[in-house]
Design a protein around this motif. Sequence first.
Motif, PDB file in Angstrom:
ATOM      1  N   GLY A   1       9.506  -2.902 -11.809  1.00 13.96           N
ATOM      2  CA  GLY A   1       8.854  -2.188 -12.657  1.00 13.96           C
ATOM      3  C   GLY A   1       8.424  -1.391 -12.992  1.00 13.96           C
ATOM      4  N   GLU A   2       6.937  -1.061 -12.876  1.00 14.00           N
ATOM      5  CA  GLU A   2       6.349  -0.248 -12.826  1.00 14.00           C
ATOM      6  C   GLU A   2       6.111   0.464 -11.308  1.00 14.00           C
ATOM      7  OE1 GLU A   2       1.277  -0.143 -13.234  1.00 14.00           O
ATOM      8  OE2 GLU A   2       1.811   1.726 -12.550  1.00 14.00           O
ATOM      9  N   ILE A   3       6.756   1.797 -10.745  1.00 12.85           N
ATOM     10  CA  ILE A   3       6.353   2.061  -9.789  1.00 12.85           C
ATOM     11  C   ILE A   3       5.513   3.167 -10.177  1.00 12.85           C
ATOM     12  CG2 ILE A   3       8.588   2.065  -8.724  1.00 12.85           C
ATOM     13  CD1 ILE A   3       9.831   4.423  -9.127  1.00 12.85           C
TER      14      ILE A   3
ATOM     15  N   ILE B   1       1.424   8.262  -2.917  1.00 19.80           N
ATOM     16  CA  ILE B   1       2.506   9.777  -3.585  1.00 19.80           C
ATOM     17  C   ILE B   1       2.026  10.330  -4.296  1.00 19.80           C
ATOM     18  CG2 ILE B   1       3.932  11.238  -3.054  1.00 19.80           C
ATOM     19  CD1 ILE B   1       5.257   8.663  -1.998  1.00 19.80           C
ATOM     20  N   GLU B   2       1.076  11.786  -4.061  1.00 22.44           N
ATOM     21  CA  GLU B   2       0.241  11.599  -5.082  1.00 22.44           C
ATOM     22  C   GLU B   2       0.094  13.547  -5.849  1.00 22.44           C
ATOM     23  OE1 GLU B   2      -3.364   9.239  -7.001  1.00 22.44           O
ATOM     24  OE2 GLU B   2      -3.829   9.362  -4.548  1.00 22.44           O
ATOM     25  N   PRO B   3       1.285  13.782  -6.319  1.00 15.22           N
ATOM     26  CA  PRO B   3       1.343  15.046  -6.869  1.00 15.22           C
ATOM     27  C   PRO B   3      -0.532  15.055  -8.003  1.00 15.22           C
ATOM     28  CG  PRO B   3       2.967  14.256  -7.904  1.00 15.22           C
ATOM     29  CD  PRO B   3       2.616  12.728  -6.848  1.00 15.22           C
TER      30      PRO B   3
ATOM     31  N   GLY C   1      -6.555   8.579  -4.038  1.00 11.03           N
ATOM     32  CA  GLY C   1      -6.816  10.219  -3.440  1.00 11.03           C
ATOM     33  C   GLY C   1      -6.411  11.401  -5.303  1.00 11.03           C
ATOM     34  N   GLN C   2      -6.367  10.810  -6.175  1.00 12.30           N
ATOM     35  CA  GLN C   2      -6.281  11.764  -7.481  1.00 12.30           C
ATOM     36  C   GLN C   2      -7.751  12.527  -7.805  1.00 12.30           C
ATOM     37  OE1 GLN C   2      -5.506   9.268 -11.138  1.00 12.30           O
ATOM     38  NE2 GLN C   2      -6.729  11.469 -12.021  1.00 12.30           N
ATOM     39  N   LEU C   3      -8.767  11.662  -7.717  1.00 14.81           N
ATOM     40  CA  LEU C   3      -9.683  12.818  -7.697  1.00 14.81           C
ATOM     41  C   LEU C   3     -10.010  13.731  -7.074  1.00 14.81           C
ATOM     42  CD1 LEU C   3     -12.611  10.336  -9.012  1.00 14.81           C
ATOM     43  CD2 LEU C   3     -11.126  11.255 -10.653  1.00 14.81           C
TER      44      LEU C   3
HETATM   45  O1  4AD Z   1      -1.163   3.098 -11.319  1.00 11.77           O
HETATM   46  P1  4AD Z   1      -2.032   3.710 -10.137  1.00 11.77           P
HETATM   47  O2  4AD Z   1      -3.083   2.418 -10.160  1.00 11.77           O
HETATM   48  O3  4AD Z   1      -2.438   4.950 -10.566  1.00 11.77           O
HETATM   49  C1  4AD Z   1      -3.489   5.823 -10.106  1.00 11.77           C
HETATM   50  O4  4AD Z   1      -4.079   5.195  -8.664  1.00 11.77           O
HETATM   51  C2  4AD Z   1      -3.658   6.762  -9.971  1.00 11.77           C
HETATM   52  N1  4AD Z   1      -4.661   7.736  -9.398  1.00 11.77           N
HETATM   53  C3  4AD Z   1      -2.362   8.000  -9.466  1.00 11.77           C
HETATM   54  C4  4AD Z   1      -2.450   9.129 -10.141  1.00 11.77           C
HETATM   55  O5  4AD Z   1      -2.172   9.564 -11.319  1.00 11.77           O
HETATM   56  N2  4AD Z   1      -2.954  10.143  -9.544  1.00 11.77           N
HETATM   57  O6  4AD Z   1      -0.530   2.896  -9.641  1.00 11.77           O
HETATM   58  C5  4AD Z   1      -0.269   4.250  -9.412  1.00 11.77           C
HETATM   59  C6  4AD Z   1       0.965   3.206  -8.541  1.00 11.77           C
HETATM   60  C7  4AD Z   1       1.489   2.476  -9.479  1.00 11.77           C
HETATM   61  O7  4AD Z   1       2.967   2.685 -10.396  1.00 11.77           O
HETATM   62  C8  4AD Z   1       2.048   1.610  -8.439  1.00 11.77           C
HETATM   63  O8  4AD Z   1       3.689   2.180  -7.987  1.00 11.77           O
HETATM   64  C9  4AD Z   1       1.128   1.501  -7.039  1.00 11.77           C
HETATM   65  O9  4AD Z   1       0.421   2.787  -6.979  1.00 11.77           O
HETATM   66  N3  4AD Z   1       0.950   0.484  -6.890  1.00 11.77           N
HETATM   67  C10 4AD Z   1       0.430  -0.278  -5.987  1.00 11.77           C
HETATM   68  N4  4AD Z   1       1.862  -0.708  -5.037  1.00 11.77           N
HETATM   69  C11 4AD Z   1       1.756  -1.529  -4.239  1.00 11.77           C
HETATM   70  N5  4AD Z   1       1.146  -3.086  -4.350  1.00 11.77           N
HETATM   71  C12 4AD Z   1      -0.594  -2.003  -5.554  1.00 11.77           C
HETATM   72  N6  4AD Z   1      -1.915  -2.830  -5.741  1.00 11.77           N
HETATM   73  C13 4AD Z   1      -0.791  -1.156  -6.459  1.00 11.77           C
HETATM   74  N7  4AD Z   1      -0.929  -0.446  -7.486  1.00 11.77           N
HETATM   75  C14 4AD Z   1      -0.285   0.065  -7.876  1.00 11.77           C
END
Ligand code: 4AD
Length: 450
Positions: A372-374, A234-236, A196-198
Motif C-alpha cells: 500500500g502506501e510507501i 527518508i524525507e527530501p 523531520g519535515q518541518l
Molecule cells: O504519510 P506520512 O505520515 O507523512 C509524513 O510524515 C510527512 N511529514 C512526510 C513528508 O512529507 N516529509 O508518513 C510518510 C511515510 C508513509 O508513507 C509510510 O511509508 C511511512 O512513512 N510510515 C510508517 N511506516 C511504518 N510504520 C508506521 N507507523 C508508519 N507511518 C508512516
Amino acid sequence: GTPVREILRRWAEHIGRRVMINGWVRTRRDSKAGISFVEVNDGSCLKNLQVIVDHGRDRFQEILQSLTTGASVSITGVVRRSPAKGQPVEVEAESISIVGSCDPASYPLQKKRHSFEFLREIAHLRPRTNTIGAVMRVRNSVSYAVHRFFQERGFYYIHTPIITTSDCEGAGEVFRVTAQQDPEFFGRPTYLTVSGQLQAEVYALALGKVYTFGPTFRAENSQTRRHLSEFWMIEPEMAFADLENDLALAQDFLHHVVSSVMSECDEELQFFSKFFDEKLLERLQTVAERPFEVVTYTEAISLLKKSGENFTYPAEWGCDLQAEHERYLTERVFNGPVAVIHFPRDIKPFYMKVNDDGRTVAAMDVLVAGVGEIIGGSEREYRYELLLEQMKLKGMNPEAYEWYLDLRKYGSVPHAGFGLGLERLIQFLTGVPNIRETIPFPRVPGYAFA
Ligand code: 4AD
Ligand code: MG
C-alpha cells in the motif's frame, strides 16, 4: 578471515588457496568414513561454506563434540573443488579453533524452520537465521542507495531533531519526552519526532535541496502488518519546487533504489522470491522501469465506487483511503505503482498547499502492491495567510509554530517534499509478510525487545 561471500563469488581463483573463515556452525553431519561435514555461515551471504573435518587429523576427534550448531569458529584450510551438488567449492580444514561453544541443549535456534512470531521472542538471536540475515543485508544496501541517490543530485543530508516541540502530522500520535528527575526539563512539552519535515523545510529554504534519513516515532495503536512505533523515514525537501517536481523526484528515487538493490542483492532477492512470492522479481522490475500511474483522489474514489467490490469501508469522497482500497488500486486496477494526488484538505495535515478549488490539497501518496502506501508527500503551503488559516482550521496554536510561519514571511518560495518509510520499502522489496521482520529491533504496542 576471508568472507564466505568472497570465496563463493570468485571460487575458481580460490581453488588451492589457504583461507581463514570466521563464522558460526549451522549444522554438522558425521559420515562413517571418519569425516564430518560442517556447514559454516559467516553472515556475509546466505550460503554456508562446507568444511571437511577429517577425524584422523591432530586433535580433531576431541574438537568434534564442540562443533555444534551455534558455536563460533575460526577455521583455516585449503579451498578445493567440491564433489557435492549445489556448491562449487569446500574447505578442507587444517586447523579449527572453537571461539565460543554453544550448548545444543539450550540453544533456541534449531535446524528446523521457526515461525517469525517465535523468532521475535529471541530478537537477539534471530539475525542468525537466513531470512533476517538476508533482510538486513538488503536494508544495508537500500540505505546506502538512498544516500548515493541524493548525494549525486546535490541534496544536503540534514540531521533533524529527534526530540521536538512540534507534532508535524497533527494527529496527536506523539510520545512525550521528559527527564526522569525533572518533568520540566525543557521548560515546555517535548516529544519524539513523528517526522523531520518541518525542520527539513527550514533548511531547504536556506540550502535549496536537503534530505533527512532518521528514526521517527508514532504512538499509533495499530497492530497491523505494516505499522511500527519506531521506523526510519527518508524525507527530501526542495525549494522552488511544486507537486510535479515532487512526483518526478519520487519516481527517480524509487527507480534508483529498486534497481540498485536488484543488482547488489541478487542472491537475497532470489531467496525471497522462492520463499515469499514467486512474482517478486517481476514486480520489482516493473517498479524499476515503469513510470507511476497518476490519478487524482476524486478519480480514485470513483474507480473504487464503480468496482463492485464489497469493501469493509465503502469508499466515499472525503474518506481516507483504506488498506483494502490501496490494494484494489495497485493490484486490480493499475497492476503497478500508483500516485494518488489532490486529497481532500480535511483529511490531510495543515502544511499542505491548498489547491485553487479550496477543497483539496496538493498532496501525493504513492501506493505499491502488497504494502500500500510507501510514500506520502506534498507541495507545502508557502503563502502566509493561507497557512495561518489552515492552522486555525485544524485547531492548532499558531504561536507555537511562529518559526514555521516566519519561513512564509521572510523570502518564502514554493517548496515540496515527501516521506518514505524505509521499512515499508524493504517490505515491498523482500516480500516479507510482516514489517516487524524488516527492522533489527521492532517496536510495536505491547512489545519492545532490548
Ligand atoms: O504519510 P506520512 O505520515 O507523512 C509524513 O510524515 C510527512 N511529514 C512526510 C513528508 O512529507 N516529509 O508518513 C510518510 C511515510 C508513509 O508513507 C509510510 O511509508 C511511512 O512513512 N510510515 C510508517 N511506516 C511504518 N510504520 C508506521 N507507523 C508508519 N507511518 C508512516
Ligand atoms: Mg501518509
